[in-house]
Design an enzyme around this catalytic site. Structure first.
Site, PDB file in Angstrom:
ATOM      1  N   GLU A  94       1.585  -5.392 -10.489  1.00  0.00           N
ATOM      2  CA  GLU A  94       0.151  -5.426 -10.244  1.00  0.00           C
ATOM      3  C   GLU A  94      -0.040  -5.579  -8.743  1.00  0.00           C
ATOM      4  OE1 GLU A  94      -0.798 -10.102 -11.032  1.00  0.00           O
ATOM      5  OE2 GLU A  94      -0.732  -8.760 -12.737  1.00  0.00           O
ATOM      6  N   TYR A 107       3.771   2.597  -3.973  1.00  0.00           N
ATOM      7  CA  TYR A 107       4.107   2.579  -5.392  1.00  0.00           C
ATOM      8  C   TYR A 107       3.915   3.956  -6.021  1.00  0.00           C
ATOM      9  CZ  TYR A 107       3.812  -2.500  -4.714  1.00  0.00           C
ATOM     10  OH  TYR A 107       3.981  -3.787  -4.267  1.00  0.00           O
TER      11      TYR A 107
END
Length: 152
Positions: free
Chosen positions: A109, A121
């Site tokens: 997260e 990411y």
């Protein structure tokens, strides 16, 4: 972005590293983990790693692994070492190990406003899979957590 040099190493974090890890954490996070958080991760057997160069801690990451799932809990690179590929390199090492261990998925997260991390990411193949509204504190309120997943 400058490339990682051959003299950066990734090794297991020890309790002797925690003071320096905490300095990195506090320099990088608006709401940093405490010493207790890091000690708990070490004592619980989480995968705690530090990236070092000439004895200096340039960054760290903490992952948990349960069955065939890995969860990136925390990652940070000291401000003096940012934009040199260290976070990417640490994540690539973690992903490779997860694949070697037949893990099926890696979760993380990230703050919705952390565009640099989100871009990294995504470049590594993570995809958005959800949100946690108002999850993170900010200086003037809260922001969402973006949940991301990488199928291995």
């Amino acid at each position: 972005m400058a490339e990682i040099t051959d003299d950066v190493r990734l090794r297991t974090m020890t309790s002797a590293d925690l003071d320096r890890v905490l300095v990195v954490e506090q320099a990088c996070q608006l709401t940093p983990w405490s010493m207790t958080n890091f000690r708990s991760c070490l004592s619980s057997g989480y995968r705690c790693k530090v990236a070092t160069r000439e004895g200096e801690i340039a960054g760290f990451m903490v992952l948990s692994a349960v069955l065939d799932e890995a969860h990136l809990l925390n990652i940070a690179v000291a401000p003096a070492w940012q934009r040199r590929g260290i976070a990417r390199w640490m994540l690539e090492q973690a992903i490779a190990r997860a694949v070697d261990e037949d893990m099926s998925v890696m979760y993380l997260e990230v703050r919705a406003g952390n565009q640099g991390a989100r871009k990294l990411y995504e470049q590594l193949g993570f995809e958005v899979c959800g949100r946690r509204p108002n999850y993170y504190r900010t200086t003037d309120g809260h922001e969402d957590a973006v949940l991301m997943t990488l199928m291995l």
